[in-house]
Design an enzyme around this catalytic site. Structure first.
Site, PDB file in Angstrom:
ATOM      1  N   SER A  91     -17.296  -7.146  -5.741  1.00  0.00           N
ATOM      2  CA  SER A  91     -16.931  -5.978  -4.949  1.00  0.00           C
ATOM      3  C   SER A  91     -18.164  -5.112  -4.714  1.00  0.00           C
ATOM      4  O   SER A  91     -18.919  -4.827  -5.637  1.00  0.00           O
ATOM      5  CB  SER A  91     -15.878  -5.168  -5.717  1.00  0.00           C
ATOM      6  OG  SER A  91     -15.627  -3.949  -5.054  1.00  0.00           O
TER       7      SER A  91
ATOM      8  N   CYS B 216     -19.908   7.675  -5.700  1.00  0.00           N
ATOM      9  CA  CYS B 216     -18.599   7.860  -5.072  1.00  0.00           C
ATOM     10  C   CYS B 216     -17.892   8.995  -5.810  1.00  0.00           C
ATOM     11  O   CYS B 216     -17.876   9.038  -7.038  1.00  0.00           O
ATOM     12  CB  CYS B 216     -17.784   6.577  -5.155  1.00  0.00           C
ATOM     13  SG  CYS B 216     -18.636   5.177  -4.386  1.00  0.00           S
TER      14      CYS B 216
ATOM     15  N   GLY C 154     -21.057  -0.250 -12.164  1.00  0.00           N
ATOM     16  CA  GLY C 154     -22.249  -0.561 -11.394  1.00  0.00           C
ATOM     17  C   GLY C 154     -21.986  -1.176 -10.037  1.00  0.00           C
ATOM     18  O   GLY C 154     -20.866  -1.558  -9.701  1.00  0.00           O
ATOM     19  N   GLU C 155     -23.036  -1.225  -9.235  1.00  0.00           N
ATOM     20  CA  GLU C 155     -22.976  -1.772  -7.887  1.00  0.00           C
ATOM     21  C   GLU C 155     -23.753  -3.100  -7.900  1.00  0.00           C
ATOM     22  O   GLU C 155     -24.994  -3.103  -7.924  1.00  0.00           O
ATOM     23  CB  GLU C 155     -23.596  -0.766  -6.895  1.00  0.00           C
ATOM     24  CG  GLU C 155     -23.838  -1.290  -5.499  1.00  0.00           C
ATOM     25  CD  GLU C 155     -22.652  -2.015  -4.864  1.00  0.00           C
ATOM     26  OE1 GLU C 155     -21.595  -1.400  -4.671  1.00  0.00           O
ATOM     27  OE2 GLU C 155     -22.801  -3.219  -4.568  1.00  0.00           O
TER      28      GLU C 155
ATOM     29  N   CYS D 291     -15.068   8.361  -8.618  1.00  0.00           N
ATOM     30  CA  CYS D 291     -15.308   7.338  -9.649  1.00  0.00           C
ATOM     31  C   CYS D 291     -16.002   7.931 -10.868  1.00  0.00           C
ATOM     32  O   CYS D 291     -17.007   8.624 -10.745  1.00  0.00           O
ATOM     33  CB  CYS D 291     -16.150   6.214  -9.060  1.00  0.00           C
ATOM     34  SG  CYS D 291     -16.674   4.994 -10.279  1.00  0.00           S
TER      35      CYS D 291
ATOM     36  N   SER E  56     -15.303  -2.217  -0.715  1.00  0.00           N
ATOM     37  CA  SER E  56     -14.584  -0.981  -1.042  1.00  0.00           C
ATOM     38  C   SER E  56     -14.563  -0.093   0.202  1.00  0.00           C
ATOM     39  O   SER E  56     -15.471   0.714   0.413  1.00  0.00           O
ATOM     40  CB  SER E  56     -15.272  -0.259  -2.204  1.00  0.00           C
ATOM     41  OG  SER E  56     -15.169  -1.030  -3.370  1.00  0.00           O
ATOM     42  N   LEU E  57     -13.527  -0.274   0.993  1.00  0.00           N
ATOM     43  CA  LEU E  57     -13.427   0.492   2.244  1.00  0.00           C
ATOM     44  C   LEU E  57     -13.003   1.935   1.927  1.00  0.00           C
ATOM     45  O   LEU E  57     -13.703   2.883   2.280  1.00  0.00           O
ATOM     46  CB  LEU E  57     -12.417  -0.198   3.169  1.00  0.00           C
ATOM     47  CG  LEU E  57     -12.153   0.461   4.513  1.00  0.00           C
ATOM     48  CD1 LEU E  57     -13.416   0.553   5.355  1.00  0.00           C
ATOM     49  CD2 LEU E  57     -11.055  -0.283   5.283  1.00  0.00           C
ATOM     50  N   ASN E  58     -11.861   2.072   1.298  1.00  0.00           N
ATOM     51  CA  ASN E  58     -11.443   3.342   0.687  1.00  0.00           C
ATOM     52  C   ASN E  58     -11.138   4.495   1.638  1.00  0.00           C
ATOM     53  O   ASN E  58     -10.743   5.573   1.196  1.00  0.00           O
ATOM     54  CB  ASN E  58     -12.482   3.851  -0.337  1.00  0.00           C
ATOM     55  CG  ASN E  58     -12.553   2.952  -1.557  1.00  0.00           C
ATOM     56  OD1 ASN E  58     -11.659   2.156  -1.770  1.00  0.00           O
ATOM     57  ND2 ASN E  58     -13.608   3.068  -2.333  1.00  0.00           N
TER      58      ASN E  58
ATOM     59  N   ASN F 243      -6.987   6.240 -10.134  1.00  0.00           N
ATOM     60  CA  ASN F 243      -6.846   6.480 -11.567  1.00  0.00           C
ATOM     61  C   ASN F 243      -7.608   7.743 -11.922  1.00  0.00           C
ATOM     62  O   ASN F 243      -8.788   7.864 -11.602  1.00  0.00           O
ATOM     63  CB  ASN F 243      -7.410   5.306 -12.367  1.00  0.00           C
ATOM     64  CG  ASN F 243      -6.587   4.052 -12.170  1.00  0.00           C
ATOM     65  OD1 ASN F 243      -5.376   4.061 -12.358  1.00  0.00           O
ATOM     66  ND2 ASN F 243      -7.240   2.965 -11.764  1.00  0.00           N
TER      67      ASN F 243
HETATM   68  N1  SAH Z   1     -19.382  -0.661  -7.382  1.00  0.00           N
HETATM   69  C1  SAH Z   1     -18.533  -1.639  -6.814  1.00  0.00           C
HETATM   70  C2  SAH Z   1     -17.705  -2.369  -7.830  1.00  0.00           C
HETATM   71  C3  SAH Z   1     -17.147  -1.573  -8.977  1.00  0.00           C
HETATM   72  S1  SAH Z   1     -15.947  -0.364  -8.563  1.00  0.00           S
HETATM   73  C4  SAH Z   1     -17.651  -1.026  -5.755  1.00  0.00           C
HETATM   74  O1  SAH Z   1     -17.584   0.180  -5.655  1.00  0.00           O
HETATM   75  O2  SAH Z   1     -17.056  -1.779  -5.002  1.00  0.00           O
HETATM   76  C5  SAH Z   1     -14.502  -1.370  -8.336  1.00  0.00           C
HETATM   77  C6  SAH Z   1     -13.394  -0.723  -7.503  1.00  0.00           C
HETATM   78  O3  SAH Z   1     -12.837   0.400  -8.196  1.00  0.00           O
HETATM   79  C7  SAH Z   1     -13.905  -0.200  -6.172  1.00  0.00           C
HETATM   80  O4  SAH Z   1     -13.099  -0.704  -5.126  1.00  0.00           O
HETATM   81  C8  SAH Z   1     -13.720   1.297  -6.300  1.00  0.00           C
HETATM   82  O5  SAH Z   1     -13.460   1.880  -5.049  1.00  0.00           O
HETATM   83  C9  SAH Z   1     -12.570   1.418  -7.264  1.00  0.00           C
HETATM   84  N2  SAH Z   1     -12.478   2.688  -7.976  1.00  0.00           N
HETATM   85  C10 SAH Z   1     -13.489   3.475  -8.399  1.00  0.00           C
HETATM   86  N3  SAH Z   1     -13.011   4.566  -9.030  1.00  0.00           N
HETATM   87  C11 SAH Z   1     -11.661   4.472  -9.019  1.00  0.00           C
HETATM   88  C12 SAH Z   1     -10.603   5.285  -9.519  1.00  0.00           C
HETATM   89  N4  SAH Z   1     -10.837   6.389 -10.208  1.00  0.00           N
HETATM   90  N5  SAH Z   1      -9.329   4.869  -9.327  1.00  0.00           N
HETATM   91  C13 SAH Z   1      -9.076   3.706  -8.675  1.00  0.00           C
HETATM   92  N6  SAH Z   1     -10.030   2.902  -8.179  1.00  0.00           N
HETATM   93  C14 SAH Z   1     -11.315   3.278  -8.339  1.00  0.00           C
HETATM   94 FE1  SF4 Z   2     -18.098   3.708  -8.809  1.00  0.00          FE
HETATM   95 FE2  SF4 Z   2     -18.432   1.431  -7.380  1.00  0.00          FE
HETATM   96 FE3  SF4 Z   2     -18.920   3.830  -6.270  1.00  0.00          FE
HETATM   97 FE4  SF4 Z   2     -20.542   2.881  -8.188  1.00  0.00          FE
HETATM   98  S1  SF4 Z   2     -20.215   2.013  -6.145  1.00  0.00           S
HETATM   99  S2  SF4 Z   2     -19.801   4.981  -7.995  1.00  0.00           S
HETATM  100  S3  SF4 Z   2     -19.070   1.840  -9.505  1.00  0.00           S
HETATM  101  S4  SF4 Z   2     -16.925   3.061  -7.005  1.00  0.00           S
END
Ligand code: SAH
Ligand code: SF4
Length: 396
Positions: free
Chosen positions: A241, A164, A211-212, A167, A266-268, A344
């Protein structure tokens, strides 16, 4: 040569001699469930009920040294040690404390590789996973501690392969999967540090660290089983998640409801086009395929699916995006809520934090469209413990 089954469900056999070679290569009991422990004891000619004593000691009393399990005879403790066993629970090697009470830990897993994983303790929760007023009753009790409710954020892999764009963990790539003992061990180490009384203190788990989880599905679910059966935590106080790994969600939908954490997706992004731009995984599993899989999960009474939505300034935080998200969520026909997370920052990641006014407006628009939405306050940003910041630095 004697052989024994290596823990963590690998089913692999290793020679006893190599396991007994030194402390480093000793085999951990931590991570084994009741049946596997009974198997170890049978090998030593001991009755299976002794497994309950080991479970009580390592998972409930947080004992870390075999020699301290005084419910076992000295003879048996020595026999197990001579056979190459140790408790081998992952250990907190460094703790960073935030001004807001959040603590971030580096946790070292025993064994030849030196990797650490990151785990976060958030007293009073993460301001979002419950986020719906359900905490008030807990606030009234447990006055003697400096926390009344806490959330532990747990990692499932070292690094992540999902990539992503927003992240920081993604920058590491995938280093390796964590074992069930390493995932459950993060939790037990933190419970131990804060002297948590399981069953009395209110602790939530979120599998939202590095991690995922659904790309390490078997180990993740084995850890959940350990945490439910052996540690005594409730799966209804756990949330996993996923970035939308469809085969993982489909397997998850088949899990028995007394073992299944709650689900967060994590729709986002408001649509496939924007989502594919920030989450390349969307090209493999677009939003509709994720939603189809989520619909297969049989929800418990009053259970809701959480959709997480990271607000990237100017990219995903506009009012029309909120209306699109509301339509998407409504179309699922599922009881759902949206957790909004202001992005963040992390070094080298080309996004901006959203304006607070835009975050508030986004929530309001969702609310007006009939979708309950909560703003998750960033926790421990000063120690890089907030969402998406894990593994920023060891020196922070
Ligand atoms: N890998 C899984 C779980 C860990 S990430 C996932 O992606 O769902 C947990 C959450 O943090 C996810 O919803 C992701 O979208 C969010 N996230 C990742 N990077 C971020 C950032 N820099 N600021 C805010 N949220 C973030
Ligand atoms: Fe980060 Fe979750 Fe995406 Fe992995 S799946 S890169 S931990 S937001």
């Amino acid at each position: 040569m004697m052989l024994r089954v290596v823990p963590e469900n690998s089913g692999q056999l290793v020679p006893l001699d190599s396991a007994a070679a030194g402390n480093e290569s000793r085999v951990p009991l931590f991570g084994l469930d009741a049946a596997a422990l009974a198997g170890v004891l049978a090998e030593e000619g001991e009755p299976s009920w002794r497994a309950d004593q080991i479970i009580e000691a390592i998972y409930r009393q947080y004992i870390r040294e075999l020699s301290s399990i005084t419910t076992l005879s000295l003879d048996l403790r020595q026999k197990l040690a001579a056979g190459g066993w140790q408790i081998g629970r992952p250990e907190i090697t460094k703790a960073f404390q935030s001004a807001d009470g959040t603590e971030r830990y580096l946790i070292q897993c025993p064994g030849p590789t030196a990797e650490t994983v990151e785990t976060v303790w958030m007293p009073e929760g993460d301001d979002g996973e419950a986020g719906d007023g359900s905490n008030d009753e807990a606030r009234a009790s447990n006055e003697t501690k400096d926390w009344r409710r806490a959330t532990i954020c747990v990692s499932s892999q070292v690094g992540c392969s999902v990539n992503c764009q927003f992240c920081l963990t993604a920058k590491l790539g995938l280093q390796r999967n964590l074992t069930p003992g390493e995932i459950a061990g993060q939790v037990v180490s933190v419970l131990d540090r804060h002297a948590v009384r399981v069953g009395r203190d209110r602790v939530n788990l979120v599998f939202m660290g590095m991690g995922e989880p659904f790309l390490n599905y078997d180990n993740f679910m084995a850890a959940v089983r350990l945490l439910v059966h052996e540690v005594g935590l409730s799966p209804q106080r756990m949330t996993v998640s996923t970035s939308g790994i469809v085969p993982g969600i489909e397997r998850f939908a088949q899990e028995p409801s007394d073992l299944r954490p709650k689900l967060a997706i994590s729709l986002n992004a408001p649509n496939d086009e924007v989502r594919a731009g920030i989450m390349p995984i969307n090209r493999k599993w677009p939003i509709s395929s994720v939603m189809d899989a989520v619909r297969r999960v049989r929800l418990r009474p009053h259970e809701r699916i959480t959709f997480e939505y990271v607000l990237l300034g100017g990219v995903t935080d506009r009012p029309e995006h909120a209306r699109e998200v509301a339509r998407l969520v409504r179309r699922t026909g599922l009881p759902a809520k949206v957790n909004l997370i202001a992005w963040n920052p992390g070094p080298g990641i080309p996004y901006g934090t959203p304006e607070p006014a835009n975050v508030a407006a986004f929530r309001k628009t969702l609310g007006a469209e009939g979708i309950p939405a909560y703003i998750r306050q960033p926790r421990g940003r000063d120690i890089f413990a907030a969402c998406g910041q894990l593994k920023r630095t060891v020196e922070a």
